[in-house]
Design a protein around this motif. Sequence first.
Motif, PDB file in Angstrom:
ATOM      1  N   PRO A  60     -43.216 -25.165 -20.706  1.00 52.71           N
ATOM      2  CA  PRO A  60     -43.867 -26.239 -19.949  1.00 52.71           C
ATOM      3  C   PRO A  60     -45.257 -25.817 -19.459  1.00 52.71           C
ATOM      4  O   PRO A  60     -45.489 -24.640 -19.155  1.00 52.71           O
ATOM      5  N   ALA A  61     -46.145 -26.778 -19.370  1.00 51.58           N
ATOM      6  CA  ALA A  61     -47.515 -26.499 -18.926  1.00 51.58           C
ATOM      7  C   ALA A  61     -47.557 -25.904 -17.526  1.00 51.58           C
ATOM      8  O   ALA A  61     -48.519 -25.222 -17.166  1.00 51.58           O
ATOM      9  N   THR A  62     -46.527 -26.137 -16.739  1.00 50.19           N
ATOM     10  CA  THR A  62     -46.487 -25.619 -15.362  1.00 50.19           C
ATOM     11  C   THR A  62     -46.054 -24.156 -15.289  1.00 50.19           C
ATOM     12  O   THR A  62     -46.174 -23.535 -14.240  1.00 50.19           O
ATOM     13  N   VAL A  63     -45.553 -23.606 -16.395  1.00 48.43           N
ATOM     14  CA  VAL A  63     -45.116 -22.206 -16.419  1.00 48.43           C
ATOM     15  C   VAL A  63     -46.224 -21.354 -17.022  1.00 48.43           C
ATOM     16  O   VAL A  63     -46.702 -21.626 -18.121  1.00 48.43           O
ATOM     17  N   ARG A  64     -46.644 -20.335 -16.287  1.00 44.59           N
ATOM     18  CA  ARG A  64     -47.683 -19.414 -16.779  1.00 44.59           C
ATOM     19  C   ARG A  64     -47.028 -18.233 -17.467  1.00 44.59           C
ATOM     20  O   ARG A  64     -45.936 -17.801 -17.090  1.00 44.59           O
ATOM     21  N   VAL A  65     -47.710 -17.697 -18.450  1.00 42.64           N
ATOM     22  CA  VAL A  65     -47.266 -16.518 -19.194  1.00 42.64           C
ATOM     23  C   VAL A  65     -48.226 -15.382 -18.865  1.00 42.64           C
ATOM     24  O   VAL A  65     -49.446 -15.569 -18.901  1.00 42.64           O
ATOM     25  N   ALA A  66     -47.678 -14.224 -18.550  1.00 45.96           N
ATOM     26  CA  ALA A  66     -48.507 -13.040 -18.335  1.00 45.96           C
ATOM     27  C   ALA A  66     -47.985 -11.915 -19.226  1.00 45.96           C
ATOM     28  O   ALA A  66     -46.777 -11.708 -19.327  1.00 45.96           O
ATOM     29  N   VAL A  67     -48.903 -11.238 -19.882  1.00 49.59           N
ATOM     30  CA  VAL A  67     -48.564 -10.064 -20.681  1.00 49.59           C
ATOM     31  C   VAL A  67     -49.336  -8.898 -20.087  1.00 49.59           C
ATOM     32  O   VAL A  67     -50.561  -8.964 -19.939  1.00 49.59           O
ATOM     33  N   ASP A  93     -52.013 -16.127 -23.682  1.00 49.62           N
ATOM     34  CA  ASP A  93     -51.686 -17.258 -24.545  1.00 49.62           C
ATOM     35  C   ASP A  93     -50.219 -17.131 -24.964  1.00 49.62           C
ATOM     36  O   ASP A  93     -49.801 -16.071 -25.422  1.00 49.62           O
ATOM     37  N   PRO A  94     -49.433 -18.203 -24.835  1.00 52.99           N
ATOM     38  CA  PRO A  94     -48.022 -18.124 -25.198  1.00 52.99           C
ATOM     39  C   PRO A  94     -47.772 -17.971 -26.698  1.00 52.99           C
ATOM     40  O   PRO A  94     -46.641 -17.753 -27.123  1.00 52.99           O
ATOM     41  N   HIS A  95     -48.841 -18.035 -27.507  1.00 56.01           N
ATOM     42  CA  HIS A  95     -48.692 -17.913 -28.956  1.00 56.01           C
ATOM     43  C   HIS A  95     -49.137 -16.553 -29.485  1.00 56.01           C
ATOM     44  O   HIS A  95     -49.075 -16.327 -30.695  1.00 56.01           O
ATOM     45  N   GLN A  96     -49.574 -15.650 -28.597  1.00 58.18           N
ATOM     46  CA  GLN A  96     -50.007 -14.336 -29.068  1.00 58.18           C
ATOM     47  C   GLN A  96     -48.787 -13.476 -29.387  1.00 58.18           C
ATOM     48  O   GLN A  96     -47.811 -13.483 -28.649  1.00 58.18           O
ATOM     49  N   ASP A 126     -44.915  -4.017 -24.352  1.00 59.86           N
ATOM     50  CA  ASP A 126     -45.499  -5.055 -23.490  1.00 59.86           C
ATOM     51  C   ASP A 126     -44.541  -5.429 -22.368  1.00 59.86           C
ATOM     52  O   ASP A 126     -43.319  -5.358 -22.524  1.00 59.86           O
ATOM     53  N   GLU A 127     -45.124  -5.854 -21.246  1.00 62.51           N
ATOM     54  CA  GLU A 127     -44.364  -6.472 -20.172  1.00 62.51           C
ATOM     55  C   GLU A 127     -44.740  -7.948 -20.171  1.00 62.51           C
ATOM     56  O   GLU A 127     -45.908  -8.291 -20.015  1.00 62.51           O
ATOM     57  N   LEU A 128     -43.749  -8.791 -20.353  1.00 62.12           N
ATOM     58  CA  LEU A 128     -43.947 -10.235 -20.415  1.00 62.12           C
ATOM     59  C   LEU A 128     -43.330 -10.858 -19.179  1.00 62.12           C
ATOM     60  O   LEU A 128     -42.184 -10.559 -18.835  1.00 62.12           O
ATOM     61  N   ALA A 129     -44.084 -11.711 -18.509  1.00 66.23           N
ATOM     62  CA  ALA A 129     -43.563 -12.409 -17.333  1.00 66.23           C
ATOM     63  C   ALA A 129     -43.748 -13.905 -17.515  1.00 66.23           C
ATOM     64  O   ALA A 129     -44.779 -14.359 -18.012  1.00 66.23           O
ATOM     65  N   PHE A 130     -42.703 -14.648 -17.120  1.00 66.53           N
ATOM     66  CA  PHE A 130     -42.774 -16.098 -17.069  1.00 66.53           C
ATOM     67  C   PHE A 130     -42.850 -16.481 -15.602  1.00 66.53           C
ATOM     68  O   PHE A 130     -41.981 -16.119 -14.804  1.00 66.53           O
ATOM     69  N   LEU A 131     -43.899 -17.212 -15.225  1.00 66.45           N
ATOM     70  CA  LEU A 131     -44.174 -17.534 -13.832  1.00 66.45           C
ATOM     71  C   LEU A 131     -44.188 -19.044 -13.608  1.00 66.45           C
ATOM     72  O   LEU A 131     -45.165 -19.705 -13.959  1.00 66.45           O
ATOM     73  N   PRO A 132     -43.113 -19.576 -13.048  1.00 71.31           N
ATOM     74  CA  PRO A 132     -43.105 -21.009 -12.758  1.00 71.31           C
ATOM     75  C   PRO A 132     -43.960 -21.290 -11.533  1.00 71.31           C
ATOM     76  O   PRO A 132     -44.360 -20.360 -10.824  1.00 71.31           O
ATOM     77  N   PRO A 133     -44.214 -22.565 -11.258  1.00 66.47           N
ATOM     78  CA  PRO A 133     -44.969 -22.879 -10.029  1.00 66.47           C
ATOM     79  C   PRO A 133     -44.187 -22.379  -8.817  1.00 66.47           C
ATOM     80  O   PRO A 133     -42.965 -22.498  -8.768  1.00 66.47           O
TER      81      PRO A 133
END
Length: 85
Positions: free
Chosen positions: A52-59, A65-68, A74-81
């Motif tokens: 969802p557009a409201t969830v940010r992705v951090a690497v 970018d969620p498509h990279q 890597d450490e991947l984090a999903f950050l909701p509002p």
Amino acid sequence: MSVAGTGLTVQVRLFASLRERAGWDARRIELAAGTTPEGLWRQLGLGDGAIPATVRVAVNQAFADPHQPLAPGDELAFLPPISGG
């Protein structure tokens, strides 16, 4: 969740409502080469479609970018509002 013999292991972190929905906050996951955050989102059952557009992705603690494709370690984090003050 693991894909045997790939050697591509990432640390996944979930925050706030995503953590509550999944029932965990951090996991090491072995993935197939070329896996993206969006692909992993679906594999983890966090959503049926795109992130969802409201969830940010951090690497590696930087918005990404969620498509990279993800890289080993890597450490991947999903950050909701998150609300609060």
